[in-house]
Design a protein around this motif. Structure first.
Motif, PDB file in Angstrom:
ATOM      1  N   SER A   1       0.829  -1.210   0.000  1.00 50.01           N
ATOM      2  CA  SER A   1       0.000   0.000   0.000  1.00 50.01           C
ATOM      3  C   SER A   1       0.864   1.261   0.000  1.00 50.01           C
ATOM      4  O   SER A   1       0.603   2.209  -0.751  1.00 50.01           O
ATOM      5  N   SER A   2       1.892   1.279   0.832  1.00 53.50           N
ATOM      6  CA  SER A   2       2.769   2.456   0.928  1.00 53.50           C
ATOM      7  C   SER A   2       3.486   2.727  -0.388  1.00 53.50           C
ATOM      8  O   SER A   2       3.561   3.879  -0.841  1.00 53.50           O
ATOM      9  N   ILE A   3       4.013   1.671  -0.998  1.00 51.17           N
ATOM     10  CA  ILE A   3       4.726   1.845  -2.262  1.00 51.17           C
ATOM     11  C   ILE A   3       3.766   2.334  -3.349  1.00 51.17           C
ATOM     12  O   ILE A   3       4.086   3.252  -4.119  1.00 51.17           O
ATOM     13  N   GLY A   4       2.576   1.750  -3.407  1.00 50.04           N
ATOM     14  CA  GLY A   4       1.589   2.177  -4.398  1.00 50.04           C
ATOM     15  C   GLY A   4       1.162   3.620  -4.213  1.00 50.04           C
ATOM     16  O   GLY A   4       1.034   4.381  -5.184  1.00 50.04           O
ATOM     17  N   MET A   5       0.950   4.029  -2.960  1.00 47.58           N
ATOM     18  CA  MET A   5       0.553   5.417  -2.688  1.00 47.58           C
ATOM     19  C   MET A   5       1.691   6.387  -2.959  1.00 47.58           C
ATOM     20  O   MET A   5       1.468   7.515  -3.402  1.00 47.58           O
ATOM     21  N   CYS A   6       2.917   5.951  -2.683  1.00 44.66           N
ATOM     22  CA  CYS A   6       4.088   6.793  -2.964  1.00 44.66           C
ATOM     23  C   CYS A   6       4.194   7.075  -4.469  1.00 44.66           C
ATOM     24  O   CYS A   6       4.382   8.223  -4.890  1.00 44.66           O
ATOM     25  N   ILE A   7       4.031   6.028  -5.279  1.00 39.69           N
ATOM     26  CA  ILE A   7       4.092   6.187  -6.736  1.00 39.69           C
ATOM     27  C   ILE A   7       2.935   7.057  -7.227  1.00 39.69           C
ATOM     28  O   ILE A   7       3.106   7.953  -8.066  1.00 39.69           O
ATOM     29  N   SER A   8       1.722   6.823  -6.701  1.00 43.44           N
ATOM     30  CA  SER A   8       0.545   7.582  -7.120  1.00 43.44           C
ATOM     31  C   SER A   8       0.684   9.064  -6.773  1.00 43.44           C
ATOM     32  O   SER A   8       0.352   9.931  -7.585  1.00 43.44           O
ATOM     33  N   SER A   9       1.181   9.351  -5.556  1.00 47.51           N
ATOM     34  CA  SER A   9       1.388  10.748  -5.163  1.00 47.51           C
ATOM     35  C   SER A   9       2.412  11.429  -6.052  1.00 47.51           C
ATOM     36  O   SER A   9       2.264  12.597  -6.427  1.00 47.51           O
TER      37      SER A   9
ATOM     38  N   SER B   1       7.197   5.517   5.564  1.00 51.29           N
ATOM     39  CA  SER B   1       6.387   4.514   6.261  1.00 51.29           C
ATOM     40  C   SER B   1       6.868   3.096   5.972  1.00 51.29           C
ATOM     41  O   SER B   1       6.710   2.202   6.811  1.00 51.29           O
ATOM     42  N   VAL B   2       7.446   2.877   4.798  1.00 49.52           N
ATOM     43  CA  VAL B   2       7.954   1.541   4.453  1.00 49.52           C
ATOM     44  C   VAL B   2       9.033   1.111   5.452  1.00 49.52           C
ATOM     45  O   VAL B   2       9.033  -0.028   5.943  1.00 49.52           O
ATOM     46  N   PHE B   3       9.952   2.014   5.785  1.00 48.20           N
ATOM     47  CA  PHE B   3      11.024   1.697   6.734  1.00 48.20           C
ATOM     48  C   PHE B   3      10.468   1.492   8.137  1.00 48.20           C
ATOM     49  O   PHE B   3      10.934   0.629   8.883  1.00 48.20           O
ATOM     50  N   PHE B   4       9.474   2.287   8.500  1.00 45.37           N
ATOM     51  CA  PHE B   4       8.820   2.109   9.805  1.00 45.37           C
ATOM     52  C   PHE B   4       8.196   0.720   9.907  1.00 45.37           C
ATOM     53  O   PHE B   4       8.351   0.022  10.919  1.00 45.37           O
ATOM     54  N   ILE B   5       7.499   0.298   8.865  1.00 42.54           N
ATOM     55  CA  ILE B   5       6.826  -1.004   8.871  1.00 42.54           C
ATOM     56  C   ILE B   5       7.850  -2.131   8.970  1.00 42.54           C
ATOM     57  O   ILE B   5       7.698  -3.070   9.766  1.00 42.54           O
TER      58      ILE B   5
END
Length: 421
Positions: free
Chosen positions: A251-259, A374-378
């Protein structure tokens, strides 16, 4: 506790329903705002009480599925509101107060059904109603299910639990076994709200309008609502298969790319080809600017909402009910819900000013940076709770662990040891 949340909801919706009968505009607005305050309070109450109840009645293997279902029905409710609101906008016979009255009926039916719903087994055991707790647990797990291990886990957790006053409850937050999961939950809520989801929904109509979509506000409302339902349904099916962490990372990677794509679209349409002649990269060449790239913004916005609904919509609330220790769960969940809605209010009211000061492209790129972080946090800090009981998760934090990768391994080793013995 859940039924108590229905009382302000009923009061609020009744006030909204009959506010139009007042003769003065000031009185109408006052009653409308107070009614909205009551319904907002009720929504905040439901969001944490229902999450905690679902976690307490669900089996470890299905906890993720039922927890994600909570968010699924939230998205269905949003779509329901879009639908009735659209009918009210386009019909002279059907007004906003008819929508509100319909919602009064929904809340009344909900309260009636809750009368036939039992308390959670953990609550019954905590209140010395062991026989009823065992009966409810046997009913929830189905005929032939072995509930003894789960009962022993509940009893062990309750033996360590003490009746705490409000001050003693706050002092518990000084202990690492409480403070650490509490901070993790707050960080999940922070990433959820600073992901930019409210901005995406806020800008949806203008994005569709810029792309030349007819009836942009109507189409965007139903597109956003429909996409949220479908993506959350996918989350329901995957959360107990892939686990919370994998879904959150995807989810984080997808939202990062979309943003990032949304920022690029704003860069091209507003700066490079926009009306600002003094922009650093402004061009007027028809080969570059005579193509409508609004489709890119629509695609990015839809993907953004899809990836949010896949994990960052349902999982923070699910993990809140899983991570918070039993002895402070009610207090910590209340604080968490307040923190989440405060951040939502901040983003909703300040985003437009923020985007105006920095420009929309930098605003979207800042959301991309948040999702990247957030990816690193997770990966580094968030434990995987898939398939583990609430008592096992609480024991994990009592052992003083900080990093998450060994969490599941330790519990699997513990389960094998218990089976062998």
């Amino acid at each position: 506790a859940i039924m108590l949340g229905g009382i302000p909801a009923l009061i609020g919706w009744l006030m909204i329903t009959y506010a139009h009968l007042l003769s003065t505009l000031t009185g109408f607005r006052a009653v409308l705002y107070v009614g909205r305050l009551f319904t907002g309070f009720s929504g905040g109450w439901f969001i944490f009480t229902v999450s905690v109840y679902i976690a307490e009645v669900s089996s470890p293997k299905l906890k993720g599925l039922f927890g994600a279902c909570n968010q699924l029905f939230v998205t269905i409710g949003i779509f329901y509101a879009y639908g009735l609101g659209t009918i009210a906008d386009h019909s002279s016979a059907y007004q906003y107060y008819h929508v509100a009255l319909t919602t009064v009926g929904v809340v009344a039916v909900f309260e009636l059904l809750m009368l036939f719903t039992s308390e959670s087994p953990r609550w019954l055991y905590a209140n010395s109603r062991e026989l009823e707790g065992q009966r409810v647990l046997n009913f929830l797990r189905g005929p032939g299910a072995n509930t003894q291990k789960e009962i022993r886990g509940i009893q062990r957790a309750l033996e360590r639990q003490e009746d705490l006053s409000c001050l003693e409850g706050l002092q518990e937050f000084m202990h690492r076994s409480v403070f650490q999961p509490f901070v993790l939950v707050l960080m999940l809520m922070l990433f959820q709200q600073f992901s930019g989801i409210n901005a995406a929904i806020f800008y949806a109509a203008s994005i569709f309008n810029d792309a030349g979509v007819h009836n942009a506000s109507l189409v965007s409302a139903f597109a956003v609502g429909g996409v949220q339902i479908i993506a959350t349904l996918v989350s329901v099916m995957l959360v107990d298969r892939l686990g919370r962490k994998k879904l959150l990372i995807i989810s984080s990677i997808g939202m990062c790319i979309s943003s990032t794509l949304l920022g690029i679209e704003f860069l091209i349409s507003k700066s490079i080809c926009g009306g600002d002649k003094n922009a650093t990269f402004h061009v007027d060449h028809p080969a570059v600017c005579n193509h409508n790239i609004g489709w890119l913004a629509i695609l990015a916005a839809i993907l953004f909402i899809v990836f949010f609904s896949l994990a960052w919509g349902p999982i923070p609330w699910l993990m809140m009910s899983e991570l918070l220790p039993l002895r402070v769960r009610s207090m910590a969940a209340s604080i968490t819900a307040f923190f989440n809605w405060s951040l939502a209010t901040l983003v909703t009211f300040e985003f437009q000013h923020y985007a105006k000061e920095l420009s929309p492209k930098f605003a979207w790129w800042s959301f991309a940076i948040v999702m990247f972080a957030s990816v690193f946090f997770i990966i580094l800090f968030l434990p995987e709770t898939k398939g583990h009981s609430l008592e096992e998760i609480e024991d994990y934090f009592k052992q003083g662990h900080l990093f998450s990768p060994r969490f599941s391994l330790k519990l699997e080793h513990k389960d094998k040891k218990e089976t062998a013995s």
